[in-house]
Design a protein around this motif. Structure first.
Motif, PDB file in Angstrom:
ATOM      1  N   LEU A 104       0.767  -1.174   0.125  1.00  0.00           N
ATOM      2  CA  LEU A 104      -0.068  -0.051   0.017  1.00  0.00           C
ATOM      3  C   LEU A 104       0.991   1.182   0.130  1.00  0.00           C
ATOM      4  N   ASP A 105       1.923   1.357   0.862  1.00  0.00           N
ATOM      5  CA  ASP A 105       2.807   2.556   0.804  1.00  0.00           C
ATOM      6  C   ASP A 105       3.450   2.773  -0.497  1.00  0.00           C
ATOM      7  N   ARG A 106       3.751   1.610  -1.094  1.00  0.00           N
ATOM      8  CA  ARG A 106       4.540   1.703  -2.475  1.00  0.00           C
ATOM      9  C   ARG A 106       3.414   2.466  -3.495  1.00  0.00           C
ATOM     10  N   ALA A 107       2.418   1.730  -3.269  1.00  0.00           N
ATOM     11  CA  ALA A 107       1.043   2.332  -4.374  1.00  0.00           C
ATOM     12  C   ALA A 107       1.003   4.081  -4.255  1.00  0.00           C
ATOM     13  N   PHE A 108       1.161   4.330  -2.839  1.00  0.00           N
ATOM     14  CA  PHE A 108       1.015   5.667  -2.809  1.00  0.00           C
ATOM     15  C   PHE A 108       2.402   6.620  -3.130  1.00  0.00           C
ATOM     16  N   SER A 109       3.063   6.224  -2.834  1.00  0.00           N
ATOM     17  CA  SER A 109       4.397   6.826  -3.427  1.00  0.00           C
ATOM     18  C   SER A 109       4.714   6.548  -4.969  1.00  0.00           C
ATOM     19  N   SER A 110       4.379   5.421  -5.281  1.00  0.00           N
ATOM     20  CA  SER A 110       4.399   5.403  -7.000  1.00  0.00           C
ATOM     21  C   SER A 110       3.484   6.371  -7.721  1.00  0.00           C
ATOM     22  N   MET A 111       2.354   6.392  -7.124  1.00  0.00           N
ATOM     23  CA  MET A 111       1.367   7.084  -7.661  1.00  0.00           C
ATOM     24  C   MET A 111       1.561   8.698  -7.655  1.00  0.00           C
ATOM     25  N   ARG A 112       2.059   9.308  -6.514  1.00  0.00           N
ATOM     26  CA  ARG A 112       2.611  10.515  -6.378  1.00  0.00           C
ATOM     27  C   ARG A 112       3.687  10.637  -7.219  1.00  0.00           C
ATOM     28  N   ARG A 113       4.579   9.947  -7.478  1.00  0.00           N
ATOM     29  CA  ARG A 113       5.751  10.108  -8.455  1.00  0.00           C
ATOM     30  C   ARG A 113       5.211  10.218  -9.981  1.00  0.00           C
ATOM     31  N   LEU A 114       4.154   9.220 -10.084  1.00  0.00           N
ATOM     32  CA  LEU A 114       3.321   9.271 -11.454  1.00  0.00           C
ATOM     33  C   LEU A 114       2.809  10.718 -11.913  1.00  0.00           C
ATOM     34  N   PHE A 115       2.049  11.077 -10.945  1.00  0.00           N
ATOM     35  CA  PHE A 115       1.309  12.206 -11.175  1.00  0.00           C
ATOM     36  C   PHE A 115       1.959  13.506 -11.140  1.00  0.00           C
ATOM     37  N   ASP A 116       2.974  13.532 -10.171  1.00  0.00           N
ATOM     38  CA  ASP A 116       3.706  14.779  -9.937  1.00  0.00           C
ATOM     39  C   ASP A 116       5.154  14.802 -10.765  1.00  0.00           C
ATOM     40  N   GLU A 117       5.764  13.766 -10.897  1.00  0.00           N
ATOM     41  CA  GLU A 117       7.115  14.034 -11.557  1.00  0.00           C
ATOM     42  C   GLU A 117       6.998  13.436 -12.937  1.00  0.00           C
ATOM     43  N   ALA A 118       6.262  12.388 -13.317  1.00  0.00           N
ATOM     44  CA  ALA A 118       6.030  12.191 -14.613  1.00  0.00           C
ATOM     45  C   ALA A 118       5.147  12.741 -15.494  1.00  0.00           C
ATOM     46  N   LEU A 119       3.877  12.978 -14.917  1.00  0.00           N
ATOM     47  CA  LEU A 119       2.722  13.661 -15.647  1.00  0.00           C
ATOM     48  C   LEU A 119       2.862  15.073 -15.506  1.00  0.00           C
ATOM     49  N   GLY A 120       3.511  15.650 -14.475  1.00  0.00           N
ATOM     50  CA  GLY A 120       3.562  16.893 -14.306  1.00  0.00           C
ATOM     51  C   GLY A 120       2.217  17.682 -13.770  1.00  0.00           C
ATOM     52  N   TRP A 121       1.251  16.973 -13.645  1.00  0.00           N
ATOM     53  CA  TRP A 121      -0.008  17.463 -13.079  1.00  0.00           C
ATOM     54  C   TRP A 121      -0.187  17.854 -11.462  1.00  0.00           C
ATOM     55  N   GLY A 122       0.812  17.443 -10.525  1.00  0.00           N
ATOM     56  CA  GLY A 122       0.836  17.539  -9.304  1.00  0.00           C
ATOM     57  C   GLY A 122       0.014  16.299  -8.623  1.00  0.00           C
ATOM     58  N   VAL A 123       0.087  16.500  -7.345  1.00  0.00           N
ATOM     59  CA  VAL A 123      -0.726  15.188  -6.763  1.00  0.00           C
ATOM     60  C   VAL A 123      -2.192  15.614  -6.435  1.00  0.00           C
ATOM     61  N   PRO A 124      -2.935  14.566  -7.084  1.00  0.00           N
ATOM     62  CA  PRO A 124      -4.350  14.688  -6.985  1.00  0.00           C
ATOM     63  C   PRO A 124      -4.983  14.788  -5.531  1.00  0.00           C
ATOM     64  N   ALA A 125      -6.075  15.490  -5.407  1.00  0.00           N
ATOM     65  CA  ALA A 125      -6.633  15.433  -4.009  1.00  0.00           C
ATOM     66  C   ALA A 125      -7.291  14.238  -3.675  1.00  0.00           C
ATOM     67  N   TRP A 126      -7.733  13.300  -4.394  1.00  0.00           N
ATOM     68  CA  TRP A 126      -8.459  11.953  -4.015  1.00  0.00           C
ATOM     69  C   TRP A 126      -7.237  11.168  -3.616  1.00  0.00           C
ATOM     70  N   LEU A 127      -6.085  11.425  -4.039  1.00  0.00           N
ATOM     71  CA  LEU A 127      -4.875  10.381  -3.437  1.00  0.00           C
ATOM     72  C   LEU A 127      -4.313  10.940  -2.221  1.00  0.00           C
ATOM     73  N   VAL A 128      -4.363  12.301  -1.944  1.00  0.00           N
ATOM     74  CA  VAL A 128      -4.212  12.726  -0.509  1.00  0.00           C
ATOM     75  C   VAL A 128      -5.162  12.102   0.337  1.00  0.00           C
ATOM     76  N   GLU A 129      -6.547  12.208   0.033  1.00  0.00           N
ATOM     77  CA  GLU A 129      -7.418  11.712   0.963  1.00  0.00           C
ATOM     78  C   GLU A 129      -7.420  10.198   1.075  1.00  0.00           C
ATOM     79  N   ALA A 130      -7.008   9.485   0.120  1.00  0.00           N
ATOM     80  CA  ALA A 130      -6.956   8.129   0.482  1.00  0.00           C
ATOM     81  C   ALA A 130      -5.586   7.861   1.325  1.00  0.00           C
TER      82      ALA A 130
END
Length: 249
Positions: A104-130
């Motif tokens: 689970l922790d890897r899911a959160f960190s991986s998705m943070r990197r995907l959205f913020d670093e790779a896609l350049g969209w920033g961390v989505p609010a739904w991810l922060v809430e999850a």
């Protein structure tokens, strides 16, 4: 920048055209910036009514169809997609970002990197809430729980899996955490044994139902549950904790 496997991926940001070969991440991208999703696999069933080009399955993607979509990036996963397809897409000039998620922790960190670093969209609010919801403490019950994923032959969730880690985060003991395989075969007699307190029967990949699964068990209680809650990372994590707690009750 480097993906979860350490491969350098050159991307122009913000990314505008995405093909996803990972059902969980298809849902995550659609929940964050749906207009960017131009292609997905036939197995990408959420959100319902998703209207994008389909590029066949996770294990046999149509690489020609992917190239025709001119994606800025293809999202893949170490477990769900073949290294051969990733390599050939890269050889064809398509950037591929590979995720590696077993906890689970890897899911959160991986998705943070995907959205913020790779896609350049920033961390989505739904991810922060999850992340917030799963950070809440849980009381350890000590109950030994197994998760069946197939029958005839019977198979269960074993070692080093996202699902197994999720069980621990719910306060129960993952009965097959020390199995030699990630998804071992097991005799029904061993699964229906006295040392288990519960067997979860999800609706995917095998579709267990009230009339298909529970009747095989004479000793161990069973509970039907959502397969997405157990195995998908992404927006389903917003409700998975409550859904699974109800199944385990």
């Amino acid at each position: 920048m480097h993906d979860d496997l350490g491969f350098h991926v050159a991307l122009s940001q913000p990314v505008r055209r995405v093909v996803s070969l990972v059902p969980s991440l298809t849902g995550a991208i659609a929940a964050t910036r749906p207009g960017s999703l131009v292609g997905a696999t036939d197995w990408c069933t959420h959100p319902a009514g998703l209207e994008v080009a389909r590029v066949r399955g996770t294990k046999n993607p149509d690489r020609s169809a992917i190239l025709a979509l001119s994606p800025d990036v293809v999202i893949a996963n170490k477990e769900e997609n073949r290294e051969l397809d990733v390599r050939r897409l890269r050889e064809a000039g398509v950037p591929v970002w590979v995720t590696d998620i077993e906890t689970l922790d890897r899911a959160f960190s991986s998705m943070r990197r995907l959205f913020d670093e790779a896609l350049g969209w920033g961390v989505p609010a739904w991810l922060v809430e999850a992340e917030r919801r799963w950070a809440e403490p849980v009381r350890e019950s000590g109950r030994r729980v197994a998760v069946a994923i197939w029958r005839d032959p019977w198979m269960v969730v074993g070692r080093d899996t996202f699902t197994g880690d999720l069980l621990g985060r719910l306060g129960v003991v993952h009965a097959f955490a020390d199995a030699s395989d990630r998804y071992p075969h097991i005799d029904l007699a061993d699964l229906d044994a006295g040392d288990l307190d519960l067997v979860l029967l999800p609706d995917e990949p095998y579709v267990f139902t009230a009339g298909d699964g529970p009747e095989a068990f004479a000793r161990v209680p069973t509970a039907l549950c959502s397969g997405r809650a157990l195995t998908w990372y992404g927006p389903s994590l917003l409700t998975a904790r409550d859904d699974l707690a109800a199944a385990l009750a």
